[in-house]
Design an enzyme around this catalytic site. Structure first.
Site, mmCIF file in Angstrom:
data_model
loop_
_atom_site.group_PDB
_atom_site.id
_atom_site.type_symbol
_atom_site.label_atom_id
_atom_site.label_comp_id
_atom_site.label_asym_id
_atom_site.label_seq_id
_atom_site.Cartn_x
_atom_site.Cartn_y
_atom_site.Cartn_z
ATOM 1 N N TYR A 124 32.169 -17.441 -26.123
ATOM 2 C CA TYR A 124 32.062 -16.671 -27.362
ATOM 3 C C TYR A 124 32.226 -17.475 -28.635
ATOM 4 C CZ TYR A 124 31.716 -12.704 -24.312
ATOM 5 O OH TYR A 124 31.270 -11.837 -23.349
ATOM 6 N N PHE A 405 40.578 -3.421 -23.959
ATOM 7 C CA PHE A 405 39.311 -2.716 -24.201
ATOM 8 C C PHE A 405 38.160 -3.573 -23.719
ATOM 9 C CE2 PHE A 405 40.241 -4.956 -28.200
ATOM 10 C CZ PHE A 405 39.044 -5.600 -28.479
#
Length: 405
Positions: A124, A405
């Protein structure tokens, strides 16, 4: 490879893309029963898919929420909650196309920050995400561990029924509030899949709530794992903390006191805790609390650099000019003066130069400018500016996310 399309997911494509994500993360194919439980938490909004001959081969998903930044302000956040590419279509540009489309949509909507939990940390950074908050895994020996006499005390702890745990904890989390930089609001769609399925009638987890003079002010969600073996039939269970939040030190101490009082337990194991949580200092013998690991807790991506920098507060120091480079959202590339009065674009010469992912690492205060410069992530053009940047970006408490999440 056949050309592919990148576009928003439709209502009819919710289940196929959810199934694709599960398979990419090595989960079983979603059953009708599972989909009935989680489907409402997987809306089509804010999802992009890559499609080949009409079939999904890649997915990226997010939901809108808010994140606390240094100084206490809550900024709009895009929480990226699912990224996956079909195993036979990896390393062909699918992920890059997905992330570019998603970031462009965030920017178009005026979202200043995006965040995710990285399944593979090497992925990322190239999309502008930086490791912005760390968390530790702690293991406390039982029954040896004891809180010392001066640890705050007061209030009481009660255990909830599964029905009460589903009903009461969302409101309590909101009342406790976002007490650290990096904490996020939990929208309604978050609770069914990440909380309710663990604590509800079909779940295995237990919920206990601390109440003080002002009412409920903290809670813990935990499970127990039986560690008895043929060689050690008397070994106690390991109590595993999944979620613990408290509004004040008394509530936090009360919850830990409760956890350390549970009978037939050999250890309390808690992952994803704040790195500066003073649990060891609360014990009569701090060696009974061992830090087993420190890992990345949240990856942050400035989407609107000017808005994000100006939204947080800074400590007292002379301003520093940062040269920020963003290779995906080119509008962010430029110079920014950061000081106690906020941040603004400037044409002044830069003191420090960094990529947008490194700015994400610096933003919440987890990493110092000195450490990032020593690691080669910050180019130092004025050596005196490094100490000023350290002072400006430092936070009193370590950032922490604390929400899966």
């Amino acid at each position: 490879m056949t050309a592919f399309d990148v576009r928003p997911v439709t209502e009819d494509e919710r289940r196929p893309t959810y199934d694709l994500l599960g398979r990419a993360l090595h989960s079983n194919r979603v059953s009708d029963t599972t989909w009935a439980r989680v489907g409402e938490s997987w809306p089509a909004a804010h999802k992009f898919g890559v499609f080949e001959r009409g079939a999904p081969i890649g997915i990226t998903s997010s939901f809108d929420t808010g994140i606390a930044v240094p100084g206490g302000r809550v900024l709009p956040l895009a929480a990226v909650d699912g990224v996956g590419v079909r195993a036979d279509r990896t390393r062909r540009g699918v992920l890059s196309a997905l992330m570019a489309a998603q970031l462009a949509e965030f920017a178009e909507r005026g979202i200043p920050l995006a965040a995710l939990h990285a399944s593979e940390p090497t992925i990322y950074g190239r999309f502008g995400y930086g490791s912005a908050a760390l968390a530790k895994t702690v293991r406390v020996a039982r029954p040896a561990a004891r809180l010392h006499d001066r640890v705050p005390s007061g209030g009481e702890v009660r255990m909830l029924t599964p029905e009460e745990a589903v009903k009461e904890i969302p409101g309590l989390y909101r009342r406790i509030g976002l007490t650290r930089p990096g904490m996020i609001e939990r929208p309604d769609l978050w609770w069914p899949t990440t909380h309710d399925r663990h604590v509800g009638p079909d779940g295995s987890h237990v919920v206990a709530v601390h109440s003080g003079p002002e009412g409920d002010d903290g809670y813990v969600v935990y499970d127990t794992v039986d560690t008895r073996t043929l060689d050690d039939p008397d070994a106690g269970a390991v109590l595993k903390v999944r979620d613990l939040h408290a509004a004040n030190p008394v509530a936090a101490a009360g919850l830990w006191r409760f956890l350390l009082s549970v009978d037939l337990v050999s250890a309390v194991h808690a992952r994803h805790r704040p790195v500066d949580e003073p649990l060891a200092a609360m014990l009569t013998d701090h060696r009974h609390a061992r830090t087993l690991d420190v890992e990345d807790d949240l990856w942050l991506r400035p989407v609107d650099v000017a808005a994000a920098l100006d939204a947080r507060t800074y400590r007292a120091a002379e301003p520093v000019v940062l040269a920020v480079t963003d290779r995906i959202l080119a509008a962010n590339t430029g110079h920014y003066e950061v000081g106690p009065d906020g941040a603004r674009r400037t044409d002044a010469a830069a003191d420090l130069a960094l990529d947008v992912d490194t700015l994400g690492m610096l933003y919440l205060g987890q990493w110092s400018a000195t450490a990032l410069a020593q690691a080669g992530r910050v180019e130092v053009r004025d050596p005196a500016a490094v100490a000023r940047a350290d002072e400006l970006f430092t936070t009193v408490t370590a950032p922490w996310n604390g929400t899966l999440f």
